[in-house]
Design an enzyme around this catalytic site. Sequence first.
Site, PDB file in Angstrom:
ATOM      1  N   GLU A  17      16.863 117.174 -23.346  1.00 17.90           N
ATOM      2  CA  GLU A  17      17.145 116.732 -22.501  1.00 17.90           C
ATOM      3  C   GLU A  17      18.679 114.851 -23.253  1.00 17.90           C
ATOM      4  O   GLU A  17      17.918 114.483 -24.094  1.00 17.90           O
ATOM      5  CB  GLU A  17      16.395 115.863 -21.420  1.00 17.90           C
ATOM      6  CG  GLU A  17      16.982 116.003 -19.726  1.00 17.90           C
ATOM      7  CD  GLU A  17      17.054 117.013 -19.380  1.00 17.90           C
ATOM      8  OE1 GLU A  17      18.122 117.872 -18.770  1.00 17.90           O
ATOM      9  OE2 GLU A  17      16.126 118.094 -19.283  1.00 17.90           O
ATOM     10  N   THR A  64      20.775 115.406 -24.453  1.00 19.56           N
ATOM     11  CA  THR A  64      20.607 116.316 -26.195  1.00 19.56           C
ATOM     12  C   THR A  64      22.287 117.095 -25.829  1.00 19.56           C
ATOM     13  O   THR A  64      23.289 116.563 -27.189  1.00 19.56           O
ATOM     14  CB  THR A  64      19.946 116.840 -27.100  1.00 19.56           C
ATOM     15  OG1 THR A  64      20.135 118.151 -25.804  1.00 19.56           O
ATOM     16  CG2 THR A  64      19.104 116.312 -27.793  1.00 19.56           C
ATOM     17  N   GLY A 115      21.992 118.953  -6.033  1.00 19.50           N
ATOM     18  CA  GLY A 115      21.817 117.242  -6.240  1.00 19.50           C
ATOM     19  C   GLY A 115      20.588 117.120  -7.120  1.00 19.50           C
ATOM     20  O   GLY A 115      19.713 115.971  -7.350  1.00 19.50           O
ATOM     21  N   GLY A 126      19.001 118.331 -10.167  1.00 20.74           N
ATOM     22  CA  GLY A 126      19.041 118.086 -10.762  1.00 20.74           C
ATOM     23  C   GLY A 126      18.492 119.743 -11.391  1.00 20.74           C
ATOM     24  O   GLY A 126      17.860 120.321 -12.686  1.00 20.74           O
ATOM     25  N   ASP A 162      24.950 122.758 -18.660  1.00 20.82           N
ATOM     26  CA  ASP A 162      24.413 123.605 -17.358  1.00 20.82           C
ATOM     27  C   ASP A 162      25.299 124.524 -17.501  1.00 20.82           C
ATOM     28  O   ASP A 162      25.011 126.106 -16.858  1.00 20.82           O
ATOM     29  CB  ASP A 162      24.764 122.766 -16.474  1.00 20.82           C
ATOM     30  CG  ASP A 162      24.301 121.362 -16.497  1.00 20.82           C
ATOM     31  OD1 ASP A 162      23.127 121.286 -17.097  1.00 20.82           O
ATOM     32  OD2 ASP A 162      24.712 120.069 -15.190  1.00 20.82           O
ATOM     33  N   TYR A 216      23.970 106.556 -16.396  1.00 20.75           N
ATOM     34  CA  TYR A 216      23.971 108.395 -16.742  1.00 20.75           C
ATOM     35  C   TYR A 216      26.000 107.919 -18.117  1.00 20.75           C
ATOM     36  O   TYR A 216      25.349 107.508 -19.012  1.00 20.75           O
ATOM     37  CB  TYR A 216      24.573 109.443 -16.003  1.00 20.75           C
ATOM     38  CG  TYR A 216      25.072 110.777 -17.092  1.00 20.75           C
ATOM     39  CD1 TYR A 216      24.239 111.446 -17.415  1.00 20.75           C
ATOM     40  CD2 TYR A 216      26.410 111.049 -17.407  1.00 20.75           C
ATOM     41  CE1 TYR A 216      24.198 112.954 -18.096  1.00 20.75           C
ATOM     42  CE2 TYR A 216      26.961 111.811 -17.840  1.00 20.75           C
ATOM     43  CZ  TYR A 216      25.610 112.959 -18.714  1.00 20.75           C
ATOM     44  OH  TYR A 216      26.299 114.131 -19.435  1.00 20.75           O
TER      45      TYR A 216
HETATM   46  P1  ADP Z   1      22.855 119.144  -9.507  1.00 26.79           P
HETATM   47  O1  ADP Z   1      23.962 119.960 -10.314  1.00 26.79           O
HETATM   48  O2  ADP Z   1      21.323 118.852 -10.151  1.00 26.79           O
HETATM   49  O3  ADP Z   1      22.780 120.449  -7.789  1.00 26.79           O
HETATM   50  P2  ADP Z   1      25.318 117.397  -9.325  1.00 26.79           P
HETATM   51  O4  ADP Z   1      25.465 115.980  -8.509  1.00 26.79           O
HETATM   52  O5  ADP Z   1      25.433 117.743 -10.713  1.00 26.79           O
HETATM   53  O6  ADP Z   1      23.814 118.169  -9.045  1.00 26.79           O
HETATM   54  O7  ADP Z   1      26.352 118.852  -7.939  1.00 26.79           O
HETATM   55  C1  ADP Z   1      26.255 118.437  -6.797  1.00 26.79           C
HETATM   56  C2  ADP Z   1      27.315 118.762  -6.039  1.00 26.79           C
HETATM   57  O8  ADP Z   1      28.033 120.019  -6.325  1.00 26.79           O
HETATM   58  C3  ADP Z   1      27.233 118.438  -4.672  1.00 26.79           C
HETATM   59  O9  ADP Z   1      27.172 117.148  -4.263  1.00 26.79           O
HETATM   60  C4  ADP Z   1      27.984 119.345  -4.411  1.00 26.79           C
HETATM   61  O10 ADP Z   1      29.467 117.876  -3.959  1.00 26.79           O
HETATM   62  C5  ADP Z   1      28.927 120.427  -5.080  1.00 26.79           C
HETATM   63  N1  ADP Z   1      27.986 121.674  -4.610  1.00 26.79           N
HETATM   64  C6  ADP Z   1      27.191 122.152  -4.810  1.00 26.79           C
HETATM   65  N2  ADP Z   1      26.587 123.332  -4.674  1.00 26.79           N
HETATM   66  C7  ADP Z   1      27.572 122.916  -3.498  1.00 26.79           C
HETATM   67  C8  ADP Z   1      27.363 123.854  -2.695  1.00 26.79           C
HETATM   68  N3  ADP Z   1      27.100 125.478  -2.758  1.00 26.79           N
HETATM   69  N4  ADP Z   1      29.052 124.179  -1.925  1.00 26.79           N
HETATM   70  C9  ADP Z   1      29.754 122.694  -2.297  1.00 26.79           C
HETATM   71  N5  ADP Z   1      29.392 121.874  -2.905  1.00 26.79           N
HETATM   72  C10 ADP Z   1      28.526 121.657  -3.362  1.00 26.79           C
HETATM   73 MG    MG Z   2      25.340 118.951 -11.586  1.00 24.08          MG
END
Ligand code: ADP
Ligand code: MG
Length: 393
Positions: free
Chosen positions: A35, A37, A133, A135, A183, A235
């Site tokens: 993590e 890294t 959102g 993780g 990712d 971050y």
């Molecule tokens: P994680 O990748 O951990 O879920 P992030 O903050 O990196 O969290 O990404 C989440 C963001 O990605 C959301 O707030 C949105 O802007 C976008 N996102 C993810 N999935 C979708 C989706 N199915 N439709 C629209 N936007 C999405």
């Molecule tokens: Mg993400």
Amino acid sequence: MTGALDAASALFRELTGYEPDGLWSAPGRVNLIGEHTDYNDGFVLPFAIPQRTVAAVGLRDDDRIRVASTFADEPVSVGLDELDRVFPTTPGTHPAVPEWAAYPLGVAWALRAATGATGRGVDIAIASDVPVGAGLSSSAAIEGATASALNELWRTDLDGTALARIGRRAENEAVGAPTGIMDQMASMRGERDTAIFLDCRTLHAERVPLGIADAGLAILVIDTRVTHAHSTGGYRERRASCELGASLLGVPALRDVSVQDLSRAQQVMDDVTFRRVRHVVTENQRVLDTVRVLREQGAKAIGELLIASHASLRDDFEISTAELDTAVDAALASGALGARMTGGGFGGAAIALIDADAVAEASDAVTAAFAASGFSAPHLFPVTPAAGPRRDA
Ligand code: ADP
Ligand code: MG
């Protein structure tokens, strides 16, 4: 999965009145270990999960690109030739389109920039089974689904690693989120029952069979459903500390620092920077150790490494939360072999490596511990390492 496939198809029909040319999907991911890294040119060991994001996509007769998502209220439409005016987003500012739309539109922009693709406009309807959102990288999943679709429809013919780079560029330069490559590589290169041992400096990727089910084990995700407001700032601060540490040590990245170098490191930097450095350096070593232990002894033997990773993230990197610590402690108390927070921290999810027979009992124990601490109920689900992107229809 069927849920997101049906939802994306239905949204596409609602948007356009016709059927899509195809459905493409890409998975979210869990990081088993390694993590913070990735942006230090180090090692990570993620795997793709069964939860996927689906893009239903159809070519248009004109040069517009329109995106819709079940996650958003309104579709967003721009001309393909406008993408170069919209992106890159000036660092420190918000994208000129709604943030969620910068993920798929950013992929289209980065793919055109990398390949000179001249394909027609598209309609894209997105739905996801990946919790957003949490993780679990719903961001890489939306990038991977969009990139896979456009790569085929625009005949750009890039491989998984190249598409991972496209996704990362979209996230870094279109959305403006300064994330590493882990990712996207985890999502694009995922395979059943396999983790991806990735060298983030060279992007050399090796398959590491996990044998989770064969060992009678399961991996339980504990999504705390809490995201702290300071996660982005936190971050950035951690990244800045890592860069400072590397420059004080005269190396290009913390990847170039070994556990033996730490006593020297302690003498040339302040305590906070040193602890950030110590996390990254020891975490890189834990990834290497985990890969070796998995290959030599199997998944049952990696519990202590997961536990040590969590302690380092909590005490040295200081990105855990009370909810994540509660999840880890309750899982371990109920017999998990190992547990740790996963993802960027400041909220999100933890994972526990656990006997398959004990999943229900551990889930109850974690839920009870959350209730006793006054936290809202977590979302618990087991995951199995799953395949990467594919065309579903
Ligand atoms: P994680 O990748 O951990 O879920 P992030 O903050 O990196 O969290 O990404 C989440 C963001 O990605 C959301 O707030 C949105 O802007 C976008 N996102 C993810 N999935 C979708 C989706 N199915 N439709 C629209 N936007 C999405
Ligand atoms: Mg993400």
